[in-house]
Scaffold this motif. Structure first.
Motif, PDB file in Angstrom:
ATOM      1  N   ARG A 275       0.863  -1.171   0.000  1.00 41.54           N
ATOM      2  CA  ARG A 275       0.000   0.000   0.000  1.00 41.54           C
ATOM      3  C   ARG A 275       0.899   1.221   0.000  1.00 41.54           C
ATOM      4  O   ARG A 275       0.920   2.019   0.934  1.00 41.54           O
TER       5      ARG A 275
ATOM      6  N   PRO B  80       2.285   4.848  -0.671  1.00 40.09           N
ATOM      7  CA  PRO B  80       1.587   6.119  -0.783  1.00 40.09           C
ATOM      8  C   PRO B  80       1.377   6.527  -2.228  1.00 40.09           C
ATOM      9  O   PRO B  80       2.313   6.531  -3.035  1.00 40.09           O
TER      10      PRO B  80
ATOM     11  N   ARG C 146       4.324   9.752  -2.433  1.00 37.58           N
ATOM     12  CA  ARG C 146       4.658   8.659  -3.349  1.00 37.58           C
ATOM     13  C   ARG C 146       6.116   8.640  -3.784  1.00 37.58           C
ATOM     14  O   ARG C 146       6.566   7.684  -4.385  1.00 37.58           O
TER      15      ARG C 146
ATOM     16  N   VAL D 256       1.226   4.239   8.335  1.00 37.25           N
ATOM     17  CA  VAL D 256       2.143   4.160   7.197  1.00 37.25           C
ATOM     18  C   VAL D 256       3.290   3.202   7.511  1.00 37.25           C
ATOM     19  O   VAL D 256       3.915   3.292   8.568  1.00 37.25           O
TER      20      VAL D 256
ATOM     21  N   TYR E 104      -1.599   9.497   1.204  1.00 42.76           N
ATOM     22  CA  TYR E 104      -2.351   8.518   0.434  1.00 42.76           C
ATOM     23  C   TYR E 104      -3.378   9.214  -0.445  1.00 42.76           C
ATOM     24  O   TYR E 104      -3.741  10.369  -0.213  1.00 42.76           O
TER      25      TYR E 104
ATOM     26  N   GLN F  30      -7.423   4.430  -2.295  1.00 42.12           N
ATOM     27  CA  GLN F  30      -6.713   3.533  -1.396  1.00 42.12           C
ATOM     28  C   GLN F  30      -7.483   3.203  -0.118  1.00 42.12           C
ATOM     29  O   GLN F  30      -7.007   2.419   0.689  1.00 42.12           O
TER      30      GLN F  30
ATOM     31  N   THR G 165      -8.192   4.667   2.782  1.00 39.23           N
ATOM     32  CA  THR G 165      -7.460   4.855   4.036  1.00 39.23           C
ATOM     33  C   THR G 165      -8.263   5.661   5.053  1.00 39.23           C
ATOM     34  O   THR G 165      -7.716   6.147   6.038  1.00 39.23           O
TER      35      THR G 165
ATOM     36  N   GLY H 273      -3.507   8.859   6.590  1.00 40.46           N
ATOM     37  CA  GLY H 273      -2.378   8.086   7.095  1.00 40.46           C
ATOM     38  C   GLY H 273      -1.999   8.517   8.502  1.00 40.46           C
ATOM     39  O   GLY H 273      -2.414   9.555   8.995  1.00 40.46           O
TER      40      GLY H 273
END
Length: 327
Positions: free
Chosen positions: A15, A17, A22, A150, A257, A262, A264, A268
């Protein structure tokens, strides 16, 4: 002159970011990173060696290592950095540890006690869930107020010099406001953004008072992992105190994220959340000149499984560090 910053970041592929976290220098495969358990793999994501390589330094060039994580007795840190032989100052500020480490590292250099230091923090999704919530095998449902820890880490080399063999520092630390423990009596470990927001408001109010700063003096005012719920609480609390940060505020937990793709929930969290976002995104904006000055303030929820099981509240803390571009 402040302390120059060189940095690196590491994350996991499962998973990874997809938001502003990222970027990064390395990714580990899955939650285990090739180890037998999530706890042992937590030490894999501590990237001290990568940070030293990027700064063109060796372990013997470093005076102190300021580091911490979320596991009991900070075992991810101790097993992850033992091979480097650098004097270690372990610390625990929950998810505020990145700010705490950067502040103490910068003070050590400014006070003449160190030439160069490394500050690193890390977190791991599976081990944090087991430590603070429920083991993943339990399969419990997560409320929308919950955050996703994270799996990642950031390591930052601080030094008095703005240049080293690898080039110019990415940014510099020019000020800080260390936070106090603030406890509003909240007990929901699935809504830690609301638990931490009062501490963030306290630290920001103190910083604005001490430095005579205004929100508009910063390109961004960046919290660590308040998430969607905590952000609303923070903005409301500060408006009541005469400060409006709604235009400048950014939260690493909301940015790291892509919440739409995703799943989340609130965003995060974890020590690695703010550290990865700082290294992969925030410092890049300062380095490229998009931003000139930010207030970076990781936030922490000071609970343990013992305190939670005994019905105690979740106090919060937040440490703010002023980071500026290197001219």
């Amino acid at each position: 002159m402040g302390s120059g910053i060189f940095s690196t970041a590491i994350k996991e592929k499962h998973r990874a970011p997809a938001g502003r976290g990222r970027g990064g220098d390395m990714a580990i495969q899955g939650f285990s990173g090739g180890r037998s358990s999530s706890e042992s793999s937590s030490s894999v994501v501590v990237p001290v060696g990568l940070a030293l390589d990027k700064a063109g330094l060796a372990p013997e060039d470093i005076s102190f290592l300021f580091a911490g994580d979320l596991l009991g007795q900070s075992i991810a840190t101790s097993f992850g950095v033992s091979a480097y032989g650098i004097p270690l100052l372990g610390m625990y500020g929950a998810c505020s540890t990145c700010g705490e480490a950067l502040a103490l590292g910068a003070m050590s250099i400014a006070g003449g006690f160190a030439d160069k230091v490394v500050c690193t923090t890390s977190s791991h999704f599976a081990s944090a869930e087991k430590e603070f919530r429920f083991p993943l095998d339990y399969g419990n449902q997560r409320p929308l107020s919950a955050c996703w820890t994270v799996t990642g880490s950031g390591a930052f080399v601080l030094g008095q010099d703005m240049f080293c063999s690898s080039g110019k520092a990415r940014a510099q630390i020019t000020g800080m406001t260390l936070g106090k423990i603030v406890d509003y009596g909240l007990k929901d470990s699935m809504n830690m953004g609301a638990c931490m927001a009062p501490a963030a408001a306290s630290t920001l109010e103190q910083h604005f008072t001490d430095f005579a700063d205004k929100p508009e003096d910063f390109d961004k005012i960046i919290t660590g992992d308040l998430g969607k719920v905590g952000q609303r609480v923070l903005i409301d609390l500060l408006r009541e105190r005469g400060f409006d940060i709604s235009e400048q505020h950014m939260d690493c937990g909301m940015e790291i994220y892509d919440g739409q793709t995703q799943d989340t929930h609130a965003g995060g969290s974890g020590c690695g959340c703010s550290a990865v976002t700082l290294s992969a995104f925030i410092l890049k904006q300062l380095q490229e000149g998009s931003w000139k000055k930010v207030l970076f303030m990781p936030t922490g929820a000071l609970l343990s499984k013992t305190s939670f099981n005994e019905g105690m509240s979740v106090p919060g803390i937040a440490h703010a560090v002023v980071i500026e571009a290197v001219s």
